[in-house]
Design a protein around this motif. Structure first.
Motif, PDB file in Angstrom:
ATOM      1  N   LEU A  56     -30.678  -4.372 -15.579  1.00 47.07           N
ATOM      2  CA  LEU A  56     -30.956  -3.638 -14.349  1.00 47.07           C
ATOM      3  C   LEU A  56     -29.755  -2.736 -14.069  1.00 47.07           C
ATOM      4  O   LEU A  56     -28.669  -3.233 -13.755  1.00 47.07           O
ATOM      5  N   LEU A  57     -29.966  -1.454 -14.204  1.00 52.46           N
ATOM      6  CA  LEU A  57     -28.893  -0.486 -13.927  1.00 52.46           C
ATOM      7  C   LEU A  57     -29.127   0.066 -12.527  1.00 52.46           C
ATOM      8  O   LEU A  57     -30.252   0.405 -12.168  1.00 52.46           O
ATOM      9  N   LEU A  88     -27.868 -13.460 -11.294  1.00 48.90           N
ATOM     10  CA  LEU A  88     -27.532 -12.174 -11.918  1.00 48.90           C
ATOM     11  C   LEU A  88     -26.191 -12.266 -12.602  1.00 48.90           C
ATOM     12  O   LEU A  88     -25.215 -12.720 -12.002  1.00 48.90           O
ATOM     13  N   GLU A  89     -26.149 -11.835 -13.822  1.00 49.44           N
ATOM     14  CA  GLU A  89     -24.865 -11.636 -14.486  1.00 49.44           C
ATOM     15  C   GLU A  89     -24.531 -10.161 -14.302  1.00 49.44           C
ATOM     16  O   GLU A  89     -25.360  -9.294 -14.550  1.00 49.44           O
ATOM     17  N   LYS A  90     -23.326  -9.893 -13.849  1.00 46.47           N
ATOM     18  CA  LYS A  90     -22.961  -8.522 -13.480  1.00 46.47           C
ATOM     19  C   LYS A  90     -22.001  -7.929 -14.509  1.00 46.47           C
ATOM     20  O   LYS A  90     -21.057  -8.597 -14.930  1.00 46.47           O
ATOM     21  N   TYR A  91     -22.248  -6.676 -14.886  1.00 40.47           N
ATOM     22  CA  TYR A  91     -21.427  -6.002 -15.891  1.00 40.47           C
ATOM     23  C   TYR A  91     -21.098  -4.592 -15.413  1.00 40.47           C
ATOM     24  O   TYR A  91     -21.707  -4.088 -14.481  1.00 40.47           O
ATOM     25  N   PHE A 132     -24.332  -2.767 -13.890  1.00 35.61           N
ATOM     26  CA  PHE A 132     -25.666  -3.216 -14.259  1.00 35.61           C
ATOM     27  C   PHE A 132     -25.683  -4.733 -14.324  1.00 35.61           C
ATOM     28  O   PHE A 132     -24.638  -5.378 -14.271  1.00 35.61           O
ATOM     29  N   TYR A 133     -26.883  -5.294 -14.405  1.00 35.99           N
ATOM     30  CA  TYR A 133     -27.056  -6.739 -14.349  1.00 35.99           C
ATOM     31  C   TYR A 133     -27.986  -7.201 -15.461  1.00 35.99           C
ATOM     32  O   TYR A 133     -28.805  -6.432 -15.950  1.00 35.99           O
ATOM     33  N   TRP A 134     -27.862  -8.462 -15.781  1.00 43.91           N
ATOM     34  CA  TRP A 134     -28.882  -9.124 -16.573  1.00 43.91           C
ATOM     35  C   TRP A 134     -29.297 -10.362 -15.790  1.00 43.91           C
ATOM     36  O   TRP A 134     -28.452 -11.060 -15.243  1.00 43.91           O
ATOM     37  N   PRO A 156     -27.096 -13.609 -20.415  1.00 45.54           N
ATOM     38  CA  PRO A 156     -27.125 -15.022 -20.008  1.00 45.54           C
ATOM     39  C   PRO A 156     -27.862 -15.913 -20.996  1.00 45.54           C
ATOM     40  O   PRO A 156     -27.665 -17.129 -20.993  1.00 45.54           O
TER      41      PRO A 156
END
Lengths: 259, 259, 259, 259
Positions: free
Chosen positions: A51-52, B195-198, B206-208, D201
């Motif tokens: 998710l951007l 959410l993993e945040k990058y 962005f997130y995964w 993750p």
């Protein structure tokens, strides 16, 4: 009051923008929405991709967060798990959807799914939809209705413990033509989907899905009856799909399955 | 017997291929599946794009239809509205999903959504899932269970009129380690999403999305309790989300909304 | 010899699998390919999204890396910047493409773009295409040709310094029907693209792009003439698009632009 | 004068909107652009999916056509094969791109690809880019430059017969700080792409592509030298990638390939 506002028509849609501006009179509004329309995305999560996010101006000095290719469910997660993590919302609101979410169609509804995700994360949540598909509807009516409902805290008392949300549908009429509010049950109306079939230049078959709007319900306690009669419909929706009536019957058949 | 078989892990997934081969012993099986994994697609319809189809070999002499970027719901429509239009299926089966669909998670489940779309089109429908996420599970167990259930017509009597489907979850064990079948209700377990945040090289966030599996239910009549105890769980699911218990309470509050 | 092998038809395509098996006779082959067809993706990089990778079995004991929604250019980067970072390839090979890449069409070619990305990263690179669009072509012929060319090191001497790659096109014939090899220039043939126009059920216009294959070149030194006459075509391609002939002429017009 | 205007930053980008308004002083402008950013899409065609179009307001009373998930190349086809079919454009203009397209990077450039597609369809074509990546650049400067070039017909004389386009790059400065115009050749600068590596993750590897801008050229006749020195760079670009210098050398090696 702190509100997380999401939708499924995307951050540029008229519905969410009108609603954002109304809700700001109640307190702080954090807008997180897909970067474009995700209608009929239902209760989907983007689990195979990232998710951007990017900042988008709602109006002068008021920005929201757009989630690239995001769904309403994704947007709720971005809101509650990151942006509002340290200062959580009092309400999660999803809408104003362009188009009603009534009867069997709520299972396909990204707007309702957004509210259910709010609930799944422990927040009082509401989906709100206007019964019109164009930009030329009475979004102001729906925004006033949403504001009024959020200012009536009794409607949300114990709702999280009941594992429920409010699914609100607003007729597309000027505010003064509304006949009032109705508490309703989910009716049985449903779009009749069909396939239009085509052949591409390489000779391959493809389809486009179309839908015919069903006639509204005739039973007075239903959501679509209320909307058709210019009432705001408020349906308490939960996440238990069990058909309890069938359980007893099936238990009697169970022995036949033994091996 | 004629069966429409769909899934959400895609036409190359092990689950649908094992099931297709078992169900062929019962009659004609038409396979329509996404061209790749669409997990967590929930009850979504592809309404802003086309559905392009292509033929894919399941095994020597047996082909299925892959729907490019399709969802399970799309696949059901392609099956019942076109491929099987003139000779409709007796059952719509969705699965074998790689991973159980239990508790609150069934709202995100494309597998369950596929079966609900079968119902929406008037067909007896079943979702079937195996409690394992890798390819190395006991898919044969689930395939035998599915076959057995379809051979027990009493389980589906009146189910369309009840607007319901069967949501079947199978423990990941060899067939002879199954303890039997249970009729269950939908429990309350649910993946805890996070959410993993990058930050990307351009400095954008962005997130995964990740999910932690919840502990299973302790209440004996639930779906997840059954599966955890090596029983096949059969839950009758309907499409009415109304929380009837709340309706009376909300009606009392209604006067506060009048304007 | 170490080879990085990419393509644009995807990791399940016949072309890359046949070639991988032949090239393994020359040394170590690392396969990195899109997880599905990306034809006509040209020289595109996925810069607004992530590249997710997964391992895919090519055959018993030999795996490749699939890049989800990746382009050939992406695949080269994954290969040279990560997987082979510490032990770089001797060659980057892109193909076997299903379909020739001739004349003006090489600008749209993901296969050629993959080889150009190999060059951009400093590696001797080759694109190889077979003049057939189905799986039923003579891929073995193209694989033998590719192997032979890689075993002729003189063809690649100084090629990186020349900022060039080899664009190889193979006629779709059995090996013994090949008339030999030709060094060619890029001809002027080009697919004639057209639009097929449709209306969807919502009344909106959409198109599908089609292409008519052009007649082959009549000039003997061109790529398409060679292939049409059952010769392998080898064209040295560089990345300088400047039309030097025009520069002088334009310089004379320049004063008209002064302001 | 009739102009087809496309871009690759999408129909909401500042560059195309500023340019559209300037070009309207020259005649009729038809705007066809992706519905969102497609940077680094290169010369790609959407051949495995449809092109859905919708009307978007550029400003009061002036609308353009957005192509959902379209590339610049797609947009040119929609323009010349349908919208302007009966009354073709005098020029196809692609831009104003947010970011320069110089040196080796033009092969990845959707903006340049759009102009080359104009050429492939027989039209005088120009790509125009501004050397800035944010919305806060001197887009007016680039729009004035584009207008001036289109008003100098000698620059386009015989250009289609030469199978060439003009690739124009504009420094990001106010108009009165421009030092003038230069006819240039394509230099050798190129972004240095790299991969940022992450783990999701679920434990799977993924990447994001980054790029470091190279230092500009020191050779005075190149595109990047011109822009770095505040000159508008005009490079005539053709579609012949053949490295003629290599052909003779390779022909001598050819006998080694005989079998």
């Amino acid at each position: 009051m702190r509100i997380l506002l999401v939708n499924d028509d995307g951050i540029y849609a008229k519905g969410i923008r009108v609603l954002a501006n109304h809700l700001r009179t109640l307190g702080e509004v954090v807008v997180v929405a897909p970067d474009r329309q995700k209608s009929a995305a239902g209760h989907s999560l983007t689990i195979n991709d990232v998710l951007l996010i990017k900042e988008v101006e709602i109006e002068e000095g008021f920005t929201g967060i757009a989630v690239v290719d995001g769904t309403p469910t994704d947007c709720v997660l971005v809101g509650v798990k990151d942006l509002m993590k340290d200062d959580p919302p009092d309400f999660v609101v999803s809408g104003i959807n362009h188009g009603a979410n009534l009867g069997g169609d709520i299972l396909y509804s990204g707007t309702v799914a957004g509210a259910l995700e709010g609930l799944a994360n422990g927040f009082k949540s509401m989906a709100i939809s206007l019964d019109v598909h164009s930009d030329e509807g009475y979004f102001e009516t729906a925004a006033v209705v949403a504001t009024k409902i959020l200012q009536t805290p009794e409607l949300f008392e114990g709702i999280v413990e009941e594992r429920s949300i409010l699914n609100v549908n607003v007729p597309n009429v000027p505010l003064d033509e509304l006949n009032g509010y109705r508490i309703t049950r989910q009716g049985k109306t449903q779009y009749e989907n069909y396939l239009e079939k085509y052949v591409n230049p390489q000779g391959k078959t493809f389809y486009w899905i179309g839908g015919d709007r069903p006639p509204h319900e005739l039973e007075e306690d239903t959501d679509s009856f209320a909307v058709a009669n210019k009432y705001v419909s408020i349906t308490p929706i939960n996440i238990d799909l069990t058909n309890y009536a069938l359980i007893g019957k099936l238990k009697k058949i169970l022995p036949k399955l033994m091996f």
